[in-house]
Design an enzyme around this catalytic site. Structure first.
Site, PDB file in Angstrom:
ATOM      1  N   ASP A  37       2.367 -53.433  30.795  1.00 51.33           N
ATOM      2  CA  ASP A  37       1.509 -52.248  30.784  1.00 51.33           C
ATOM      3  C   ASP A  37       0.035 -52.585  30.693  1.00 51.33           C
ATOM      4  O   ASP A  37      -0.808 -51.727  30.903  1.00 51.33           O
ATOM      5  CB  ASP A  37       1.886 -51.327  29.619  1.00 51.33           C
ATOM      6  CG  ASP A  37       1.709 -51.987  28.264  1.00 51.33           C
ATOM      7  OD1 ASP A  37       1.486 -53.218  28.228  1.00 51.33           O
ATOM      8  OD2 ASP A  37       1.804 -51.292  27.240  1.00 51.33           O
ATOM      9  N   ASP A  49       7.427 -57.805  28.476  1.00 49.73           N
ATOM     10  CA  ASP A  49       6.327 -57.896  27.522  1.00 49.73           C
ATOM     11  C   ASP A  49       6.737 -57.069  26.303  1.00 49.73           C
ATOM     12  O   ASP A  49       7.081 -55.905  26.440  1.00 49.73           O
ATOM     13  CB  ASP A  49       5.048 -57.341  28.154  1.00 49.73           C
ATOM     14  CG  ASP A  49       3.865 -57.451  27.212  1.00 49.73           C
ATOM     15  OD1 ASP A  49       3.902 -58.312  26.328  1.00 49.73           O
ATOM     16  OD2 ASP A  49       2.926 -56.668  27.376  1.00 49.73           O
ATOM     17  N   THR A  86       5.220 -55.712  23.650  1.00 48.15           N
ATOM     18  CA  THR A  86       4.469 -54.505  23.328  1.00 48.15           C
ATOM     19  C   THR A  86       4.497 -53.529  24.497  1.00 48.15           C
ATOM     20  O   THR A  86       4.145 -53.872  25.610  1.00 48.15           O
ATOM     21  CB  THR A  86       3.010 -54.858  22.996  1.00 48.15           C
ATOM     22  OG1 THR A  86       3.006 -55.824  21.940  1.00 48.15           O
ATOM     23  CG2 THR A  86       2.244 -53.630  22.562  1.00 48.15           C
TER      24      THR A  86
END
Length: 842
Positions: A575, A333, A335
Site C-alpha cells: 500500500d 507487506d 502493515t
C-alpha cells in the site's frame, strides 16, 4: 505564502499549525502566463479558459476500448471473414437451412459486443471512482481534482505518496524527495529544492512541495519518452498466448484444407452441380473454424472482472484474473495487509537519565508536521503540540528509516528504527547501555509491539546525516491491529499450496510475532540488512525462510526478481510508495485501495476496501477461468481436428463430405456451443497447472481424429445399405436453385448415420471434459442429448436438418460412435497430465 494545508476537499484555507514551515512563492515564469505570481493559484475563469484551449492534463491511456473498437474487435476477425464468405456462397445456392451457421456467427458477435460493452461501462465507472487525484490551489482553496483535470499553470501541492502529474519547477520544498526510477532506472530517492525542475512520472517518497504545472498532457515528459517504466505493460496471459498460437495453427490448416475440400468435392459431387460442391465444401471448412472459442474466452475474462467488482476488487488488466491463479508465491507487506494498516501510539518509555515530560513534548513537536508519516500521525492523535518553533525538518525516508527535526533553542530530536540509530557511528553511549536498550527493544518487539527509538542531539542538522552526539532518549511503542480475516486467508493459501513471504520494513521480531498471531509457521525471522546482494544466495535464503524484516524498497524488488528467477510466479501486495517498484516488477501487483496513488497506478489489481481477504476470491475466479477455458477449448479443437480428418479422408477415398453445414450446426450447438457457454461460466476450483496448450493438443487432436475416422466409417457403412445409389444421387438428391431442402428422405440417411456417430463421440468428449460430474453438469448433458433426439424425432426438426435414420441405421451408427467413444476414453486415460488436471477440478 501560507503553509501547506491538510485539506483534502474544496474549502477555506486552514492557517498553519505552530512549527510548520511556510511556503514563499516568488515570481514564476510559465508557458501559459508570463508573470503568474499569485500565491492562491488560478481562478475558476482561468481554469475554464485553459480547458477551452486544450491545455489539460488528459492522457491517452484508457481503461477500456471504445465502442467502435469493441464492435470492430468482435466483428472484423479472420474467422468471421471466412464464415461470412462461406455464408454468402451458401445463400447463393438457395439452401438457407445450411446457412444457419451465419446466424450463429451474428449471435456470437452480438453477445461479445454486448458483454464487453456492459463490462466496459462497469469498469469505466469504477476506474473513474478510483482515478488518480491531484491537490491544486484554485481560488485560494486546496482542492482535490482528477489528475486528468489539472490544467497548465495550476499550482500543485505534493505530499508523500503522490505522483507528480505534470512537469514544472518547484517554487517551494520542505524536504521533498522524489523516486525517479520510472525515468532514470535509479531507485534512490532524489532530494529537490526550490528552483529544481521536476518531471511527471515520478513519485513523492518524502517531504512536500508546491509547483506550477508547465507541461501537461501529451507535452509532459513522461508521455514523450518511449522507454518510460511508467508505460503500460500488459500482464502475461498463458490462456491468451495459447489461444493466439492455436488460432495461428488453425488459420494455416484452413488455408491448406480449403483447396483440398473444394477439389475433392468437385471430383465426387461435381456432377450434381456447383451448388452441391459449395455446400459440401462449406460444411468441411465451417467445421475447421472455432467460431465461439475467442468469444467465450473474452466473455469468461470480462464476467470474472465484473464479478470481482461486486467484491470491491478493481481489475485494471483483465489477464490479471488468470495471472493470480498461476501465482505460487505471495509476498505480503505486513502493515496494511496482515494488519489494519493503522497504528496506535501506546507509550513512551523514557530511558535512564531522560525527562519523561520533555520526551512527551518532543514527540508532540515531531508529530506537529504537515507531512507526518504513519508513526507521527499516531503520536499526534494522542500527544498535542507543545508550541516549539521548528527550524529544520529531515522527513522520514524508508531507506534510511528515520526522521528528524530541529527546534529553536532546543535539542534536535530524531525518531527511527532502533537498529539504525543505535548503530550510528560514532555512538556516545557506552556499549553496555546500548546492549541494555537492545534487550528492551527485543523484549517489547517479542510482545508484538512496534518499537521506535527517540534520540536527541545538540547539533543542528543540515542534511540527512545522523549527528555524532546522538543519545538514546526513549523507546516509543505502538500497536497494530491484526486484520480479523488474515488468519483464514493465509490458511486458504496454505491449502492451495501457495507459499507466503512476509516482507516488511519493521523489526523482524515484531513481524514474526504478527505472523504467529495469524497462524504462519514463521521459523527464524531474517533481518534483511544481513542478506547478500548476490541473487543466487538470495534465492537460497528465500527458499528456506518466511519472515523478513527491515527490508528496503530496493530489496523488495530484488526479492521479487530472485523468486521469479527461481521459477516462481509472484504476487506482491502493498500500500505504500516503498512497495511500488516491487508491485511493478511482480507478475501480479495487488494494491490496497487506501494505498498511495503511485502504488495503485502500477498494480494490476486494486482491493478497493483494502481487505486482504478478497484475494482468495480473485484466486478462485482465476482458477475458474483457466479450468473452464481449457474445457471449452478442448471441445472446439476436437471439432477442428474431426473436420480436418474428415476432409482429408473424403478426398483420399473420393467420397462426398459426410455432412451438410446444417448437420454440423446441430452437432456444434448441442455438443459444443451451448455446453461450452455454461461450462465456461460454471464453478471450477481446479488448481493451476502449466502446459495449457500442450494438454489441449494431447487430448483434443487425437480425440477429434478418432471422431473423424468414426464419422467416415459410419458414412461408408450407411452408404452400403441405406440412402440412394450413387448413380441416382444426382437426380434425386441435388440441391436445386432456390430449394430449401431435399424432399427425398432416402438422400438424408447416410449423412444422418454420420451425424449420429459424431453426436455419440462428441457427447462422450463432453462427458470426459465435464468431469468430475456434478448434478448441474448431468442436467446440462442430459438436456443436450434430449435436444439431439428431438432433432431426429420431431418431424419439423428432422425435415429442417435433413435427418432420417431407420432404427437399424440408428443402432449401427450408435455402435460405431460407442467404439469411437471408447477410444476417446483410452486417449484420456493415456494422458496423465490431462487426467491430473481433471482430478484437480471442482
Amino acid at each position: 505564502m501560507p503553509a501547506a494545508t491538510r485539506v483534502d476537499t474544496p474549502g477555506p484555507r486552514v492557517p498553519p499549525r505552530s512549527g510548520r514551515p511556510a511556503y514563499d512563492n516568488g515570481p514564476v515564469t510559465t508557458p501559459g502566463d508570463a508573470t503568474l505570481t499569485r500565491p492562491d493559484g488560478l481562478t475558476s475563469a482561468e481554469v475554464a479558459d485553459r480547458v477551452a484551449r486544450g491545455a489539460v492534463n488528459r492522457l491517452s491511456e484508457r481503461t477500456s476500448r471504445s465502442i467502435g473498437e469493441i464492435v470492430r474487435a468482435n466483428v472484423l476477425t479472420r474467422f468471421n471473414a471466412i464464415l461470412g464468405a462461406l455464408f454468402v456462397l451458401v445463400m447463393v445456392t438457395g439452401s438457407f437451412a445450411d446457412g444457419l451457421f451465419g446466424i450463429v456467427l451474428v449471435v456470437n458477435s452480438a453477445i461479445g459486443i454486448v458483454q464487453e460493452y456492459l463490462a466496459k461501462r462497469k469498469l469505466d465507472q469504477l476506474a473513474l471512482l478510483n482515478a488518480p487525484t491531484t491537490r491544486v490551489l484554485r481560488d485560494g482553496e486546496v482542492r482535490v481534482v482528477a489528475t486528468t483535470e489539472v490544467v497548465q499553470d495550476d499550482l500543485i501541492e505534493l505530499r508523500t505518496g503522490d505522483e507528480v502529474p505534470a512537469d514544472g519547477v518547484l517554487i517551494a520544498s520542505a524536504g521533498l524527495e522524489l523516486n525517479e526510477a520510472n525515468l532514470t532506472g535509479e531507485s534512490d530517492p532524489v532530494p529537490h529544492a526550490e528552483g529544481d525542475e521536476i518531471m511527471s512520472g515520478t513519485s513523492v517518497v518524502a517531504g512536500s512541495g508546491r509547483y506550477h504545472a508547465q507541461q501537461v498532457g501529451a507535452d509532459a515528459y513522461v508521455n514523450r519518452i518511449a522507454a518510460d517504466a511508467r508505460k503500460f505493460t500488459r500482464t502475461r496471459s498463458e490462456i491468451q498466448e495459447s489461444i493466439n498460437t492455436l488460432l495461428r495453427y488453425i488459420t494455416w490448416v484452413i488455408v491448406g484444407a480449403l483447396p483440398i475440400a473444394i477439389w475433392s468435392q468437385w471430383r465426387t459431387v461435381g456432377d450434381q452441380g456447383w451448388r452441391e460442391v459449395v455446400i459440401r465444401s462449406a460444411a468441411g471448412v465451417v467445421g475447421l473454424v472455432p467460431e465461439g472459442l475467442v468469444l467465450l474466452t473474452s466473455v469468461a475474462f470480462l464476467l470474472s472482472a465484473v464479478q470481482l467488482t461486486r467484491r470491491n476488487v478493481l481489475v485494471q488488466q483483465l489477464p490479471a484474473v488468470e495471472g493470480l491463479a498461476r501465482v505460487d508465491v505471495v509476498c505480503l507487506d505486513k502493515t496494511g495487509t496482515l494488519t489494519a494498516g493503522e497504528i496506535a501510539f501506546e507509550d513512551a518509555h523514557a530511558l535512564e537519565g531522560q525527562d519523561a515530560d520533555e520526551i512527551r513534548c518532543a514527540l508532540g513537536a515531531l508529530a506537529d508536521d504537515p507531512n507526518a508519516n504513519g508513526t507521527l500521525t499516531a503520536v499526534a492523535a494522542v500527544v498535542g503540540p507543545p508550541g516549539w518553533e521548528r527550524t529544520q525538518t529531515i522527513p522520514f525516508n524508508s531507506s534510511r528509516k528515520w526522521s528528524a527535526a530541529c527546534f529553536a533553542g532546543r535539542s534536535t530530536w530524531v525518531l527511527g528504527a532502533p537498529e539504525v540509530l543505535l548503530a550510528a557511528d560514532p555512538q556516545p553511549s557506552p556499549p553496555e547501555v546500548l546492549d541494555r536498550i537492545r534487550a528492551q527493544v527485543a523484549e517489547l518487539a517479542d510482545s508484538g509491539r512496534r518499537v521506535v527509538l527517540l534520540a536527541r542531539s545538540e547539533a543542528h542538522l543540515t542534511d540527512a546525516t545522523l549527528p555524532a552526539d546522538l543519545t538514546p532518549a526513549a523507546l516509543v511503542t505502538l500497536t497494530e491491529q491484526v486484520r480479523p480475516d488474515a488468519k483464514d486467508t493465509l490458511a486458504y493459501f496454505a491449502e492451495q499450496d501457495v507459499a507466503i513471504k512476509v516482507i516488511s520494513g519493521d523489526n523482524p521480531v515484531t513481524v514474526a510475532s504478527v505472523g504467529r498471531t495469524v497462524g504462519l509457521d514463521v521459523g527464524e525471522p531474517v533481518d534483511a540488512r544481513t542478506l547478500p546482494d548476490d541473487e543466487d544466495a538470495l534465492r537460497e535464503v528465500l527458499a528456506t525462510h518466511t519472515v523478513f524484516g527491515r527490508v528496503t524498497p530496493e530489496q523488495k524488488r530484488a526479492f521479487v526478481h530472485a523468486l521469479q528467477a527461481d521459477g516462481h510466479v509472484v504476487a506482491m501486495t502493498g500500500d505504500g510508495v516503498n512497495d511500488a517498484l516491487a508491485l511493478k516488477d511482480a507478475d501480479i501487483g495487488v494494491a490496497m485501495g487506501n494505498g498511495a496513488q503511485a502504488t495503485k497506478a502500477v498494480a494490476e489489481l486494486v482491493l478497493l476496501d483494502g481487505r486482504f481477504s478478497h484475494l482468495p476470491d480473485v484466486l478462485a475466479e482465476g482458477r475458474r477461468v483457466i479450468g473452464n477455458v481449457e474445457r471449452v477449448a478442448n471441445l472446439f479443437v476436437a471439432k477442428n481436428a474431426m473436420s480436418l480428418v474428415a476432409i482429408l479422408a473424403a478426398a483420399l477415398i473420393a467420397v462426398p463430405f459426410p455432412f451438410l453445414p446444417r448437420h454440423l450446426t446441430l452437432v456444434s450447438a448441442v455438443t459444443i456451443g451451448i455446453p461450452a457457454f455454461f461450462l465456461a461460466l460454471g464453478p471450477n476450483q481446479r488448481r493451476y497447472l502449466p502446459g495449457f496448450l500442450g494438454r489441449i493438443l494431447r487430448f483434443a487432436v487425437p480425440s477429434g481424429a478418432v471422431a473423424g475416422v468414426a464419422v467416415i466409417t459410419a458414412y461408408l457403412l450407411a452408404g452400403s445399405s441405406y440412402g440412394v445409389p450413387r448413380d441416382q444421387f444426382a437426380d434425386r438428391c441435388a440441391v436445386e436453385a432456390g430449394a430449401k431442402t431435399v424432399t427425398d428422405v432416402a438422400c438424408w440417411q447416410t449423412g444422418s448415420g454420420a451425424t449420429i456417430t459424431l453426436l455419440t463421440v462428441f457427447f462422450w468428449i463432453l462427458v470426459v471434459l465435464a468431469r468430475p460430474f456434478r448434478l448441474w453438469k448431468g442436467v446440462l448433458v442430459g438436456a443436450m442429448v434430449g435436444l439431439a433426439v428431438v432433432a431426429f424425432v420431431w418431424p419439423f426438426a428432422a425435415r429442417f436438418f435433413n435427418l432420417d435414420a431407420p432404427l437399424p441405421l440408428v443402432w449401427q451408427s450408435l455402435a460405431i460412435g460407442a467404439a469411437g467413444a471408447a477410444v476417446v476414453e483410452v486417449v484420456y486415460r493415456l494422458s496423465p497430465s490431462v487426467r491430473q488436471a481433471h482430478h484437480l477440478r471442482d
